[in-house]
Design an enzyme around this catalytic site. Structure first.
Site, PDB file in Angstrom:
ATOM      1  N   ASP A   1       0.811  -1.221   0.000  1.00 36.82           N
ATOM      2  CA  ASP A   1       0.000   0.000   0.000  1.00 36.82           C
ATOM      3  C   ASP A   1       0.845   1.272   0.000  1.00 36.82           C
ATOM      4  OD1 ASP A   1      -2.321  -1.470   0.004  1.00 36.82           O
ATOM      5  OD2 ASP A   1      -2.508  -1.456   2.185  1.00 36.82           O
TER       6      ASP A   1
ATOM      7  N   ARG B   1      -0.307  -9.031  -5.219  1.00 39.14           N
ATOM      8  CA  ARG B   1       0.674  -9.059  -4.152  1.00 39.14           C
ATOM      9  C   ARG B   1       1.405 -10.389  -4.054  1.00 39.14           C
ATOM     10  NH1 ARG B   1      -2.948  -9.295   1.433  1.00 39.14           N
ATOM     11  NH2 ARG B   1      -2.917 -11.537   1.683  1.00 39.14           N
TER      12      ARG B   1
END
Lengths: 418, 418
Positions: free
Chosen positions: B138, B300
């Site tokens: 993030d 991810r």
């Protein structure tokens, strides 16, 4: 026919290597016909009736090689399925531009388009050489050991499931990954090649070749979860019940199902199937951490995940298509080349050769996974399948590794339990 | 403290390079403390209270290097947020195993865990050196130029959008790609780095730093679609209305929202947001071909999409954490090392250095995209952002190329129109 123009176009869903085939046609045509002109139609057969042509003779070889290495359909694609009137317009345009050779790169539906155009050209007495060049991530063209585009998509799916399994090992729960494939489960089955260690996922693989039953599915998930404390599942978007109705259609009933010109129900482009299955697992098995991904367009368009074997073969089917179209007559006075569909045959471990199949043998037919590729349980693949797919994935596959570190004996044993 | 054991663990969501940091700690500890013992706790702080340790001193360097190159958290992860009782159990276990140094690799929530453990250790008089090692896709840790894990995920997102744009060029329509990022839009913004040509997508980028309004969204999409005949859109999963309510929460109201131990609403693992936006575009703009993908866990965890810059930096933050923890006293009689959080600072174009921030400066705080990174329109990024991100993506980015071929003049002009 040697001086008449060559036309090439791309139909159906793009792949990571479909531009290799396009460039194979263009470069081989340049080699074989030094003064030949090669047109490309933009957006498949639609570009023919629209006379939307580009002159591929006016491309640098450098740029062609760069385009070949780019995913997507460089000429644009279409889902149009020509009817008789559409074909008549095609001939008018081809005659006006003196086009004598038509190469169409595509899957099932595109091969049917080539068959119709070929038949209509013969019926109309229009001299046209038509060759279909195979492409589909679904791997569902009959008469082919496999189809260009599938190996690269399979590599993406295998790498994705290796990663999803590692993620699921780290934060345990249930993971559902939905993979493309309307009738054929090859691409979903490729998830099995992401395994390395005995307890690696996917632990369950659901294919459209077997009827899907939600009760049995939940029992399968529960059994794996009870054993490992986690479960990674690969599901084909095309799974259906015993009556043949897609599970997705059951879910979306009355919510405006979308169909293309070939009558196919739109399965991709929504995360609904994964969400439905996750909701069922949460509600009925009481498992808290349940996550679903729908691989969607990533698996066919992601930039930078290509099998080098696939790239080479995709280039070769384009080159061989031109060679087949301009093949010298078998006997004096015979015709030059013939219409057909280029097909890949496996002739060694690992080696391939290319043949030209009659268009009618391919068009509109769908190959599904052979029974010996599917395990008796119905929710896994066999070693046969893994041996079939492994060489197609290409070289340099990234490898996952685990810690082997030894456990430290407990001193206190206060453990709260996990 | 030099002979007391070292403990390392991983918390929060895995990344492509979090194991680089783990291996950085282990190898640096081996170099610096020849007889030192390094334990790993399985599944973060949970593994401490459970005394679930592995002896990382018993790993080959070859295997450590292979694990470093593997995505996922090799030790396992957790979302546990320790309270006082939990911390007291942690100290009991650490004392029983003579652990004097604690390295915790994680994001926002994990830095808060390190802060609590550090404070509770001091309050309890337990001698413990605590260092937080940054990691999060993030990119939302304050005091960092960027965080390890973000560049590789950003590379995935950029490559995915390049591919999605190529796919959308081939079969035009509207494409919505939903990207992870609860409060910070950095990862969604990375989609802009997938552009090359002036009309490449994403044409619209929606970030959680700006309020989302569905009416304005539809007007934006319509404007792009009318201009180009297609539209590629990047949307953060964290988009919210002016009242701060997530758009996903609006959609799923009353359908069992899931929250983690840190109070975070579960946004990932469902395709619902993309499906909602696609349905709105179809219904209200009358556009037929609208497709949505949710990148989910692929972004991810995908095996084989790593920024080499990210991999190197992730290794270095692990190494530097050990160096900071064992740094010689600043003055005679002073303490060895100090507690803190390793942070990345940019010191050149492109070069970085590492500092140790006070834990309280990082813990529980959230960085969001700076205003100068977001365009005035609110639905794109600035050149500043592109300059910021470009060097992080690493070397060898695959390149997309287009045909330049010249259009052929129409002869008939029968065109049916597209």
């Amino acid at each position: 026919m040697a001086n008449r123009k060559i036309l090439v176009a791309q139909g159906g869903g793009p792949t990571a290597v479909i531009n290799q085939s396009l460039v194979g046609v263009v470069l081989q045509a340049r080699r074989q016909l030094s003064a030949g002109v090669v047109y490309g139609a933009r957006h498949g057969v639609r570009g023919i009736v629209d006379e939307d042509f580009v002159d591929l003779s006016q491309e640098t070889t450098h740029n062609l090689d760069a385009v070949a290495a780019t995913p997507g359909s460089a000429l644009g694609s279409t889902r149009d399925k020509p009817d008789l009137k559409y074909c008549q317009d095609i001939f008018k345009v081809m005659a006006a531009h003196d086009i004598g050779h038509f190469f169409y790169i595509g899957g099932n539906d595109s091969s049917d388009t080539v068959r119709i155009v070929s038949e209509q050209a013969q019926a109309a007495g229009y001299p046209l050489r038509c060759v279909h060049i195979p492409k589909t991530i679904d791997n569902d063209l009959v008469g082919n050991d496999h189809t260009p585009g599938f190996p690269s998509a399979a590599r993406f799916v295998a790498q994705a499931f290796t990663g999803a399994t590692l993620d699921n090992n780290a934060l345990p729960g249930v993971y559902v990954g939905v993979v493309m494939g309307r009738h054929a489960g090859f691409l979903t089955a490729a998830s099995a090649l992401g395994r390395k260690f005995a307890d690696d996922g996917p632990h369950l693989i659901y294919l459209p070749e077997r009827d899907f039953d939600i009760t049995r599915f939940l029992a399968d998930v529960k059994a794996v979860y009870n054993r490992l404390g986690r479960c990674v599942i690969a599901v084909s978007e095309g799974i259906h019940d015993a009556a043949g109705q897609p599970i997705l259609a059951q879910l979306m009933q009355g919510q405006g199902l979308e169909r293309d010109a070939h009558g196919n129900l739109q399965l991709s482009g929504t995360g609904a199937l994964a969400d439905l299955l996750c909701a069922a697992i949460k509600a009925q098995l009481g498992i808290k951490r349940v996550r679903g991904d729908t691989f969607g367009y990533l698996q066919r368009s992601f930039l930078g995940c290509v099998s080098d074997v696939d790239a080479s073969e995709a280039r070769e089917v384009g080159e061989r298509a031109v060679q087949f179209a301009f093949a010298p007559p078998a006997r004096p006075g015979g015709q030059t080349g013939q219409d057909g569909s280029v097909a890949i045959r496996r002739v060694g471990e690992y080696a391939v050769d290319y043949v030209l199949q009659p268009l009618a043998d391919v068009a509109g037919k769908t190959r599904t996974m052979e029974d010996h590729f599917i395990s008796a349980s119905g929710h896994d693949v066999t070693v046969d399948f893994q041996r079939y797919l492994a060489p197609l994935l290409g070289t340099g596959l990234p490898q996952a590794q685990r810690l082997r570190a030894q456990a430290v004996p407990k001193v206190l044993g206060l453990g709260r339990g996990v």
